[in-house]
Design a protein around this motif. Sequence first.
Motif, PDB file in Angstrom:
ATOM      1  N   GLN A   1      -8.717   6.344   3.975  1.00 42.99           N
ATOM      2  CA  GLN A   1      -9.088   4.843   3.587  1.00 42.99           C
ATOM      3  C   GLN A   1      -9.186   3.981   4.853  1.00 42.99           C
ATOM      4  N   GLN A   2      -8.251   4.396   5.851  1.00 46.77           N
ATOM      5  CA  GLN A   2      -8.258   3.655   7.067  1.00 46.77           C
ATOM      6  C   GLN A   2      -9.158   4.002   8.121  1.00 46.77           C
TER       7      GLN A   2
ATOM      8  N   ASP B   1      -5.062  10.504   2.258  1.00 49.43           N
ATOM      9  CA  ASP B   1      -5.873   9.419   1.605  1.00 49.43           C
ATOM     10  C   ASP B   1      -5.588   8.216   2.270  1.00 49.43           C
TER      11      ASP B   1
ATOM     12  N   THR C   1       0.826  -1.169   0.037  1.00 54.87           N
ATOM     13  CA  THR C   1      -0.140  -0.086   0.041  1.00 54.87           C
ATOM     14  C   THR C   1       0.873   1.298  -0.015  1.00 54.87           C
TER      15      THR C   1
END
Length: 435
Positions: free
Chosen positions: A115-116, A111, A8
């Motif tokens: 996302q987390q 970002d 990631t």
Amino acid sequence: MNVLDPHTITRHGKRAIERCLALSRISEMDGGILRQYLTVKHAEANQQAARWMQQAGMTTWQDEVGNQWGRLASSDPAAKRLIVGSHLDTVPNAGAYDGILGVMLAIELADLAHQQSVELPFHLDVVGFCDEEGTRFGATLIGSKALAGDFNANWLELTDEHGTTMADAMTVFGLDPLKVQDAALDPTELLAYWETHIEQGPVLEAQQQAIGVVTAIAGAKRALVSFKGRAGHSGTTPMHMRQDSLVAAAEFICKVEQSAAQCSNSQVATVGYIDAKPGAVNVIAGKTTLSLDVRAQQDSELDQLLHSIEHHAQAIAEQRNLTLEWQWTHAAAAVACDQHIMQTFMEACARNDESIALLPSGAGHDAMAIATKCPVGMLFVRSPGGVSHHPSETVVEEDVARVLAVMYSALAIQIAKTQETYEPVTHDDVALAAG
Ligand SMILES: [Zn+2]
């Protein structure tokens, strides 16, 4: 906060680089990169950055001076603001990464947090400053100084090379020159300012380090120094009867180099310009003017070094029966990076198995302007070949991913510190560096 898997991080680091390259195509120059304040390309770059910010879950706005903002909001509307960013403008024929990389990495950081679904105890505000380099109007750090409440109203009358005033350029851009002061931040709302930037020098590469934690942004003083003697015929004036200003200048330049080299804390001094008058092959130079640029991490060190250089200049002038003139042209105080932020960055490095390199910044950055309003911290990314302000400026792909991982860990640490759930990791490197 979850630990991110390396794939990631690699993907996001890669995308930050791709976006720097995409922005490099928004340029006023054919075959090179140039993006100046209040131009059509400035507007385009802001719009592109805003789209990426929105994709990262942020709300976006442009402020009264032309900085681009994005916010990943805390659920607490009254929460403080952690500002992360750098600048989006460039010098002529620039590289793709100076400033830009810091903004793109800040967007990737937001970002990842988005996302987390990270619960933020502060607003994560990403800023892309409108003018750090001062290429168009000569005044530098315009965007960050406006945030600090230090926008000088006289700047509105500065003109570009076509005679357009900054005030007129603002109006064309869609800003109101009378409202620039409204861009100023309220210090009581601020938690900190973080900036990641390419090093623009050779130190990290020489130390085989990918990432550096910046200790201070060097203060600088500049002067024009003139030795005045007497011009004379190069054939008829005996050597012992000369008052040669150029030879004095040569001697002085060597003393400048020696004085800085003898210092122990990264002080630097440079003569980069020399003008000998009348400047003819058969005439002894009657007046020689040279530039002096001196930088140090602490103002006291700067003054000490300057004192020594001034002393040498005086001695050389006296010995050669010349007169000496100093014209001071620039002074900027040194800015120390905040110790707590440095600790956060060092621990974030340790958590990612990065060895810790501490170094000062010899170049100026937006962080210096913001430092008058809140604590600031900076991370440096290795610059291959130490090259910057040049089309061949580049970064190592892996370094960018590594610094993003450090930024993400720093965010996790900062969240824990703000929530008062922080437990320091005892790590030899951190202890060592902190000591
Ligand atoms: Zn920069």
